[in-house]
Scaffold this motif. Structure first.
Motif, PDB file in Angstrom:
ATOM      1  N   ASN A  95      21.006  46.826 -20.293  1.00  0.00           N
ATOM      2  CA  ASN A  95      21.828  45.676 -19.898  1.00  0.00           C
ATOM      3  C   ASN A  95      21.288  44.991 -18.657  1.00  0.00           C
ATOM      4  OD1 ASN A  95      23.596  45.912 -22.028  1.00  0.00           O
ATOM      5  ND2 ASN A  95      25.112  47.082 -20.871  1.00  0.00           N
ATOM      6  N   THR A  96      20.655  45.738 -17.764  1.00  0.00           N
ATOM      7  CA  THR A  96      20.076  45.164 -16.548  1.00  0.00           C
ATOM      8  C   THR A  96      18.914  44.250 -16.903  1.00  0.00           C
ATOM      9  OG1 THR A  96      20.737  47.092 -15.256  1.00  0.00           O
ATOM     10  CG2 THR A  96      18.978  45.731 -14.341  1.00  0.00           C
ATOM     11  N   VAL A  97      18.034  44.716 -17.779  1.00  0.00           N
ATOM     12  CA  VAL A  97      16.897  43.898 -18.215  1.00  0.00           C
ATOM     13  C   VAL A  97      17.402  42.692 -19.000  1.00  0.00           C
ATOM     14  CG1 VAL A  97      14.783  43.854 -19.599  1.00  0.00           C
ATOM     15  CG2 VAL A  97      15.323  45.852 -18.185  1.00  0.00           C
ATOM     16  N   ALA A  98      18.382  42.919 -19.860  1.00  0.00           N
ATOM     17  CA  ALA A  98      18.941  41.822 -20.656  1.00  0.00           C
ATOM     18  C   ALA A  98      19.536  40.745 -19.749  1.00  0.00           C
ATOM     19  CB  ALA A  98      19.995  42.347 -21.625  1.00  0.00           C
ATOM     20  N   ALA A  99      20.178  41.141 -18.663  1.00  0.00           N
ATOM     21  CA  ALA A  99      20.752  40.169 -17.722  1.00  0.00           C
ATOM     22  C   ALA A  99      19.642  39.326 -17.088  1.00  0.00           C
ATOM     23  CB  ALA A  99      21.563  40.875 -16.648  1.00  0.00           C
TER      24      ALA A  99
END
Length: 121
Positions: free
Chosen positions: A53-57
């Motif tokens: 989710n961090t990379v996706a953000a």
């Protein structure tokens, strides 16, 4: 593709923002030229030891700014239309806002300082 990315877990800057800024810099300096396919979210998350989710953000923020584009199942790519001037301005503004916050300056006072600097030119 080997990207020179590193996340400083001791930094006060959130990991997604560190990643966003590093990818933006790589696009601006030509390390990631237009059309380059980026690693998948999961692959990059695993490499950097981050949550997916961090990379996706980070990818979503870069897509919103027009720096990258997502082509469905084909993946994410460096956009051909990213405006480097806007990107540079965004980096400068982010650095200024971060420094102003470190100094304890209110947003209104920081904006007033910028206006005064423009007026003095």
């Amino acid at each position: 593709m080997e990207l020179p990315l590193a996340i400083n877990k001791a930094s006060t800057t959130p990991p997604f923002e560190q990643l966003r800024m590093q990818l933006l810099a790589a696009v601006q300096n030509g390390t990631l030229p237009a059309g380059t396919r980026l690693p998948t979210v999961r692959a990059l998350a695993g490499e950097l030891e981050l949550a997916a989710n961090t990379v996706a953000a980070s990818y979503r923020a870069l897509e919103k700014d027009g720096v990258i584009e997502t082509r469905g199942r084909s993946g994410s790519f460096v956009a051909a239309t990213g405006d480097p001037t806007t990107a540079q301005l965004q980096l400068a503004a982010q650095a200024f806002a971060e420094r102003a916050g470190q100094l304890g300056v209110s947003p209104a006072a920081a904006v007033a300082a910028v206006r005064a600097a423009f007026d003095a030119r």
